[in-house]
Design an enzyme around this catalytic site. Structure first.
Site, short mmCIF file in Angstrom:
data_model
loop_
_atom_site.label_atom_id
_atom_site.label_comp_id
_atom_site.label_asym_id
_atom_site.label_seq_id
_atom_site.Cartn_x
_atom_site.Cartn_y
_atom_site.Cartn_z
N CYS A 4 -21.66 80.01 8.66
CA CYS A 4 -23.06 80.68 8.63
C CYS A 4 -24.02 80.11 8.20
CB CYS A 4 -22.82 82.15 7.84
SG CYS A 4 -21.46 83.23 8.26
N ARG A 39 -22.77 73.60 10.83
CA ARG A 39 -22.08 74.27 10.02
C ARG A 39 -20.89 75.05 10.28
NH1 ARG A 39 -24.57 74.99 5.00
NH2 ARG A 39 -23.66 76.94 4.49
N TRP A 61 -20.23 82.88 11.74
CA TRP A 61 -18.81 82.24 11.67
C TRP A 61 -18.15 83.52 11.35
CZ3 TRP A 61 -14.29 81.42 8.77
CH2 TRP A 61 -13.52 80.52 9.59
N ASN A 107 -24.56 85.67 4.53
CA ASN A 107 -23.46 84.37 4.37
C ASN A 107 -22.70 84.57 3.40
OD1 ASN A 107 -22.11 82.12 4.31
ND2 ASN A 107 -23.62 80.70 3.86
N GLY A 108 -21.39 84.76 3.53
CA GLY A 108 -20.50 85.17 2.55
C GLY A 108 -19.42 86.34 2.99
N GLU A 123 -5.36 61.01 7.07
CA GLU A 123 -6.72 61.42 7.49
C GLU A 123 -7.00 60.86 8.82
OE1 GLU A 123 -9.36 62.73 6.22
OE2 GLU A 123 -11.29 61.84 7.30
N LYS A 142 -8.13 63.56 11.74
CA LYS A 142 -9.30 63.47 12.36
C LYS A 142 -9.32 63.80 14.07
CE LYS A 142 -11.67 63.44 10.39
NZ LYS A 142 -11.93 63.69 8.91
N GLU A 174 -8.59 67.62 14.56
CA GLU A 174 -9.80 68.39 14.60
C GLU A 174 -10.75 68.46 15.63
OE1 GLU A 174 -11.77 68.30 9.95
OE2 GLU A 174 -11.38 66.20 10.94
N HIS A 198 13.24 60.84 7.65
CA HIS A 198 14.00 62.20 7.31
C HIS A 198 13.28 63.20 8.18
CE1 HIS A 198 15.53 60.22 3.82
NE2 HIS A 198 14.45 59.42 3.82
N LYS A 238 -18.21 73.11 8.98
CA LYS A 238 -18.60 72.00 7.97
C LYS A 238 -18.68 72.44 6.52
CE LYS A 238 -19.87 67.88 7.57
NZ LYS A 238 -18.62 66.77 7.58
C1 G6P Z 1 -14.16 71.66 6.08
C2 G6P Z 1 -14.73 70.45 7.04
C3 G6P Z 1 -14.11 69.06 6.51
C4 G6P Z 1 -13.98 68.99 5.05
C5 G6P Z 1 -13.55 70.16 4.25
C6 G6P Z 1 -13.82 70.15 2.99
O1 G6P Z 1 -12.85 72.10 6.60
O2 G6P Z 1 -14.34 70.88 8.21
O3 G6P Z 1 -14.57 68.08 7.15
O4 G6P Z 1 -13.35 67.82 4.51
O5 G6P Z 1 -14.01 71.34 4.79
O6 G6P Z 1 -15.18 70.08 2.73
P1 G6P Z 1 -15.97 69.63 1.55
O7 G6P Z 1 -17.39 69.90 1.82
O8 G6P Z 1 -15.61 70.60 0.26
O9 G6P Z 1 -15.83 68.20 1.31
#
Ligand code: G6P
Length: 612
Positions: A2, A27, A74, A100-101, A485, A489, A492, A508, A607
């Site tokens: 949002c 975002r 969102w 937003n919220g 990680e 990536k 995502e 395992h 985001k």
């Molecule tokens: C969302 C984003 C990720 C991020 C995570 C934690 O899922 O898409 O890229 O790692 O939030 O966000 P932060 O701002 O707390 O690092």
């Protein structure tokens, strides 16, 4: 998650708000809308989909106005469609609201309003709040400001809201609790936004609204009051953000720009902190708390997503260098157990945005149990940065691509510095190793630069695997979180299923998945686990898996054994993740682009996750 933009002043509000919404697109959202006020009254236009769809909707409409507000939604309550998009009118259309919220007790408020004969057009909690405010306003006979205050005293949950009313074309009322809201102060004009990015091209003077505060902008004046009606004096900050930092600068995507920015962003995370020649390290935000950190009996790290992975890397480094036991927790899990926090425990909260709802709640819980809280945040002035006792900013600059890249390496950089500082203070690191690691840290930007020079080769490998349906990522030691990680990536942004595993653990379970169609990315750098990882690679090859190995420059053994290699420079083992993650970022990016994905705004992701 949002986005909010609002404006009142002398400019054309609609193009300004639309441009602001585009700046907040990163975002994550699924519909967008604006409210404008002009001679035709208070008008709302909204549309499912991207801001461009809203622009098409506005085409040919009378949009001239000097007050307006916009929102990217969102979806939480109700599917993403035109009706549930914000803004929402109140019942008698006297006001419009964006939010937003989540208002958690909206169902009870809605019931009460239904009994009074109200009807609702959307399924949102936001429409309920708007109608509730209008109802109080109509029945109490007071000002709109008072009605907002009374309504918010009843509302449970998190919010950043902005309200416009037909009664006053100079007035915007905004409030926050738990969701971010920034006020830009211009010359006889005001801007409101979820973060400073839509504001910086007009003014650098901003106010970060605090929780439980209401901002009333009226007749060119700003007043801030608390929910219990005490007037406060807001502090005007100067934002350092430059416009070019939030534009693509010639790259096809923000994510690619951010991957390529890493030599600079890692250097920025160390700037003014590391002096390798003198063998010194200072972290200003930690100065008064360094003893506490060094003497701590235990460190608990909380975070979500990529930040949680940075925490896993930090676990290895803190334990190795400072000999302090570390636990790493998903913030969302930590907050809903009854975690054991003892005196002398330190909680480190890691967050790029500084707004992640679960991480913020984990901090509040840990605080209530007496822990000292350190923050590692990227966004200056963010809620998490303000909720912590001490900390260090990552200074990576704005990260716009939803998939985090430069924020991760900046977090690992800062956490490594924190571990080094604690180890030095505690005396668990020799002077020579301390100096050696500082010097190695300073060499990291150049080494990352070298990895980036392999971008074309990585693209060729990506091309071969563009249509893979699954991927496995393996690593050991510090490269295990890097494997996690790398897999994150890829899933995502390409929507390919990918799993990260500790290389030895593969036997395992995941080994059952391996056949000639399974690409396996193995981080096989020359470190203390090298021989073991080579054995794991053999296990994969024996089952015809296709191996892409990240190897150390000069490794002549692995190229003959695996299908593809990507070389990275030699780095001290403790600092390896800063370099070994980079080819994985590029691989994920290239595959996603080749699959035609929306790399910067992948589906369903946000985001800044401001709801739990
Ligand atoms: C969302 C984003 C990720 C991020 C995570 C934690 O899922 O898409 O890229 O790692 O939030 O966000 P932060 O701002 O707390 O690092």
């Amino acid at each position: 998650m949002c986005g909010i933009v609002a404006y009142v002043g002398h400019r054309e509000a609609c193009p300004l708000v639309i441009k602001g919404l585009k700046r907040l697109e990163y975002r994550g959202y699924d519909s967008a809308g604006v409210a404008l006020m002009n001679g035709q009254g208070l008008k709302i236009y909204k549309k499912k989909g991207k801001v461009v769809a809203l622009e098409q909707e506005l085409d040919g409409k009378e949009i001239h106005a000097t007050i307006g507000m916009g929102h990217t939604r969102w979806a939480t309550h109700g599917e993403p469609n035109d009706v549930n998009a914000h803004p929402h009118y109140s019942f008698h259309r006297k006001l419009a609201i964006i939010h937003n919220g989540i208002i958690e007790n909206y169902a009870a408020i809605k019931q009460a309003l239904l009994k009074k004969g109200h009807t609702f057009t959307s399924e949102t909690d936001t429409e309920v709040l708007g109608q509730f405010i209008e109802d109080i306003w109509e029945n109490n006979g007071g000002s709109l400001e008072e009605a907002v205050r009374l309504a918010l005293q009843e509302g449970v949950g998190a919010y950043a809201i902005v309200i416009m009313s037909e009664a006053d074309p100079t007035q915007l009322i905004a409030a926050r609790k738990g969701s971010p809201l920034v006020i830009g102060v211009g010359d006889n004009e005001f801007f409101l936004a979820s973060d400073a990015t839509p504001i910086v091209e007009y003014t650098k003077d901003v106010i970060y609204l605090n929780d439980y505060e209401i901002a009333v902008i009226k007749n060119g004046e700003l007043k801030v009051v608390t929910l219990d009606n005490t007037t406060t004096t807001p502090y005007v900050h100067k934002v350092e953000l430059e416009l070019e930092a939030i534009e693509k600068g010639g790259f096809d995507h923000f994510m690619l720009k951010e991957i390529f920015e890493q030599p600079r962003s890692i250097a920025d995370s160390m700037r003014g902190r590391v002096q390798a020649d003198a063998g010194t390290l200072q972290l200003g935000g930690l100065r008064d708390y360094l003893d506490k950190l060094a003497k701590s009996k235990r460190i608990v790290i909380v975070g979500c997503g990529t930040s949680w992975h940075a925490g896993l890397v930090a676990e290895y480094i803190f334990e190795e260098l400072a000999r302090i036991p570390v636990e790493v927790e998903y913030a969302s899990e930590f907050r809903y157990r009854n975690p054991i926090i003892k005196e002398g425990d330190i909680v480190i909260a890691i967050s790029q945005s500084g707004e992640t709802a679960d991480t913020l709640a984990a901090i509040e819980l840990a605080k209530s149990k007496g822990a000292t809280i350190f923050g590692v945040c990227n966004v200056v002035g963010s809620s998490i940065a303000r909720a912590t006792d001490a900390g260090a900013y990552t200074h990576a600059g704005p990260e716009i691509g939803v998939a985090s890249t430069k924020a991760f390496t900046a977090q690992v950089t800062v956490l490594t510095l924190m571990a080094l500082a604690a180890a030095k203070r505690k005396g668990t690191i020799s002077d020579s190793l301390f100096r050696q690691l500082l010097a190695e840290m300073e060499s990291i930007p150049a080494k990352v630069e070298k990895v980036l020079q392999a971008a074309d080769k990585i693209k060729e490998i990506a091309y071969i695997f563009t249509y893979a349906r699954n991927f496995i990522y393996l690593g050991r030691g510090l490269n295990f979180p890097v494997a996690l990680e790398g897999a994150l990536k890829l899933k995502e942004i390409s929507y390919i299923h990918a799993e990260g595993y500790p290389a030895a653990e593969m036997k395992h379970g995941p080994i059952a998945l391996i056949d000639e169609d399974m690409p396996v990315v193995v981080i096989a750098t020359k470190d203390s686990s090298y021989e073991k990882v080579v054995s794991n690679i053999q296990e994969v090859k024996a089952r015809k898996g296709r191996v892409i190995a990240i190897t150390t420059e000069g490794d002549t053994h692995l190229p003959g054994m695996v299908d593809f290699t990507i070389e990275i420079p030699k780095v001290h083992e403790v600092l390896m993740p800063l370099v070994s993650v980079v080819p994985l970022q590029l691989l994920a990016y290239d595959i996603a682009v080749m699959r035609g994905r929306n790399v910067d705004q992948p589906r369903n992701l946000a985001k800044s996750v401001t709801v739990e």
